[in-house]
Write an enzyme that holds these catalytic residues in place. Sequence first.
Site, short mmCIF file in Angstrom:
data_model
loop_
_atom_site.label_atom_id
_atom_site.label_comp_id
_atom_site.label_asym_id
_atom_site.label_seq_id
_atom_site.Cartn_x
_atom_site.Cartn_y
_atom_site.Cartn_z
N CYS A 14 -18.98 1.39 34.86
CA CYS A 14 -18.99 2.36 33.75
C CYS A 14 -17.83 3.33 33.88
O CYS A 14 -17.09 3.58 32.93
CB CYS A 14 -20.33 3.09 33.73
SG CYS A 14 -20.33 4.64 32.83
N CYS A 17 -18.85 8.62 35.64
CA CYS A 17 -19.05 9.63 36.70
C CYS A 17 -18.17 9.29 37.89
O CYS A 17 -18.64 8.78 38.91
CB CYS A 17 -20.52 9.67 37.13
SG CYS A 17 -21.67 10.07 35.80
N GLN A 224 -21.74 21.54 22.03
CA GLN A 224 -21.52 21.21 23.44
C GLN A 224 -22.65 20.31 23.94
O GLN A 224 -23.79 20.44 23.51
CB GLN A 224 -21.47 22.50 24.27
CG GLN A 224 -20.38 23.47 23.84
CD GLN A 224 -19.03 23.15 24.42
OE1 GLN A 224 -18.87 22.21 25.19
NE2 GLN A 224 -18.03 23.92 24.03
N TYR A 253 -11.09 29.12 16.67
CA TYR A 253 -11.47 27.74 17.01
C TYR A 253 -13.00 27.73 17.22
O TYR A 253 -13.48 27.29 18.26
CB TYR A 253 -10.76 27.26 18.28
CG TYR A 253 -9.25 27.42 18.28
CD1 TYR A 253 -8.43 26.39 17.85
CD2 TYR A 253 -8.66 28.61 18.72
CE1 TYR A 253 -7.05 26.52 17.86
CE2 TYR A 253 -7.27 28.75 18.74
CZ TYR A 253 -6.48 27.71 18.32
OH TYR A 253 -5.12 27.86 18.34
N ASP A 325 -11.31 29.45 21.86
CA ASP A 325 -11.84 28.28 22.58
C ASP A 325 -11.17 27.05 21.97
O ASP A 325 -11.81 26.25 21.27
CB ASP A 325 -13.36 28.23 22.39
CG ASP A 325 -14.01 27.06 23.14
OD1 ASP A 325 -13.33 26.38 23.92
OD2 ASP A 325 -15.22 26.83 22.93
N CYS A 352 -11.07 24.16 27.93
CA CYS A 352 -11.55 22.91 28.51
C CYS A 352 -10.39 22.18 29.17
O CYS A 352 -10.51 21.03 29.57
CB CYS A 352 -12.21 22.03 27.45
SG CYS A 352 -11.16 21.69 26.04
N1 SAH Z 1 -16.32 27.30 20.34
C1 SAH Z 1 -16.95 26.14 19.78
C2 SAH Z 1 -15.99 24.99 19.44
C3 SAH Z 1 -14.95 24.65 20.46
S1 SAH Z 1 -14.15 23.09 20.20
C4 SAH Z 1 -18.06 25.66 20.69
O1 SAH Z 1 -18.15 26.06 21.85
O2 SAH Z 1 -18.90 24.88 20.22
C5 SAH Z 1 -12.65 23.55 19.43
C6 SAH Z 1 -12.74 23.69 17.92
O3 SAH Z 1 -11.44 24.04 17.45
C7 SAH Z 1 -13.14 22.44 17.17
O4 SAH Z 1 -14.24 22.74 16.34
C8 SAH Z 1 -11.90 22.09 16.32
O5 SAH Z 1 -12.23 21.57 15.04
C9 SAH Z 1 -11.25 23.44 16.18
N2 SAH Z 1 -9.80 23.43 15.93
C10 SAH Z 1 -8.88 22.62 16.48
N3 SAH Z 1 -7.66 22.98 16.09
C11 SAH Z 1 -7.79 24.03 15.26
C12 SAH Z 1 -6.87 24.85 14.55
N4 SAH Z 1 -5.54 24.63 14.62
N5 SAH Z 1 -7.34 25.87 13.82
C13 SAH Z 1 -8.68 26.12 13.76
N6 SAH Z 1 -9.60 25.37 14.41
C14 SAH Z 1 -9.16 24.34 15.15
#
Ligand code: SAH
Length: 395
Positions: A14, A17, A224, A253, A325, A352
């Site tokens: 797989c 992990c 998440q 984001y 984020d 991340c």
């Molecule tokens: N903070 C949230 C999402 C994080 S993932 C959580 O913890 O659930 C990052 C997010 O950024 C995604 O939803 C993606 O669609 C968005 N994203 C990516 N590039 C972007 C951009 N240029 N402008 C605005 N949003 C963006």
Amino acid sequence: MGFATPTCPIAKRCGGCEWLAVPYPIQLRRKREAVVGLFSDLLDSGASEAAPGDVAIVGMEAPRGYRHKAATPFSPGKGGMIRSGFYERGTHRIVPCAACLAEDPRCRPILNDMARVAERLKIRAYDEDKGRGMLRHAVVRTGWRTEEGLLTVVTNGNTLAHGRELAEAVAEAAPLRLSVVQNINQRRTNAILGPTSKPLLGPGVMHDSLLGVTFEIGPTSFYQTNPEQTEALYRLAIDGARLEPGQTLLDAYCGIGTIGLCAAKAVDGVSVVGVERVEGAVADARRNARANGLGGRARFVCADATAYLADSKHNRTGFDVVVLDPPRAGATEAFLSACDASGCGRIVYVSCNPVTQRRDLDFLVGRGWLLESLTVVDMFPHTKHAETVAALRRR
Ligand code: SAH
């Protein structure tokens, strides 16, 4: 700490992990050291209040069953049989899996059961070489704070004969309240989900909660996968923001608005603006704000984060704190510049990918920002991935 190192019969094939054979305390030490190594000269410099020894890692108490989302591809076997499991590393051969120790133990049996029910109903699995057959994939998500689940059945066509029977039989046997959605993907692509979905059973959405805020999650919503560690991550972000009543937070984001809404819930009198470029996620965020009684204090904008913050129309001096984020690629210089040019006094950077975060922090530090703290959160035990939260303030 007495962690027994778990074993998995398909670990080698797989490949999900990679670090399974490494005892968990050593995994945590390695992840922390990798991040400290990457940030060492910054942590040793005058631009950081945190020294290398101040960087902590938040691990899981019991690092198994943490993924609340699981997926399987389907392919046709002999005599109408349907294969399910994981792709063997680097191939499209399916390795069967009865139980996955990284997943919520309720997930895998639901996916395998679905294959058995579909065989009984004579529904055919999709053959990706020939482009024929119906069932392509299934994705299941289970609630952490709720007993709800959402099963998404991805089909190569609009009409799924016996779809309702399939959904009812799988839901009947499932150990939680399962809603079932059909998602249609007729493209010849590796992407799992297609553009349209329709409920087969129940409301077609599920709910889960984080830090006391309830979120509605649909088949295409970003949410998440490790909710326990997500709470730890969000708590660090909210603590790092040091919000006070009356302040305004930009959640950049923002996905379905999780961080911003948790911050609004945690600190009375704080207003939140979320910016996110996926329209569906913005709609989810708005609905989640209203459903939690936070609609008056949280507003969501569908835009590119950089374009939004760099556009002076948006009263960018109105933010006291920016939380960002971004995806693995990190933020853009234009976004960070606009943050710096805005009146905000604090930035909390949730990442991340520590490599792009390091690049972006160098840029901010170059503009006179000070790193207050850096914390690692282990969202994906037994893999090499690490998430980090950095808190910065203007000097
Ligand atoms: N903070 C949230 C999402 C994080 S993932 C959580 O913890 O659930 C990052 C997010 O950024 C995604 O939803 C993606 O669609 C968005 N994203 C990516 N590039 C972007 C951009 N240029 N402008 C605005 N949003 C963006």
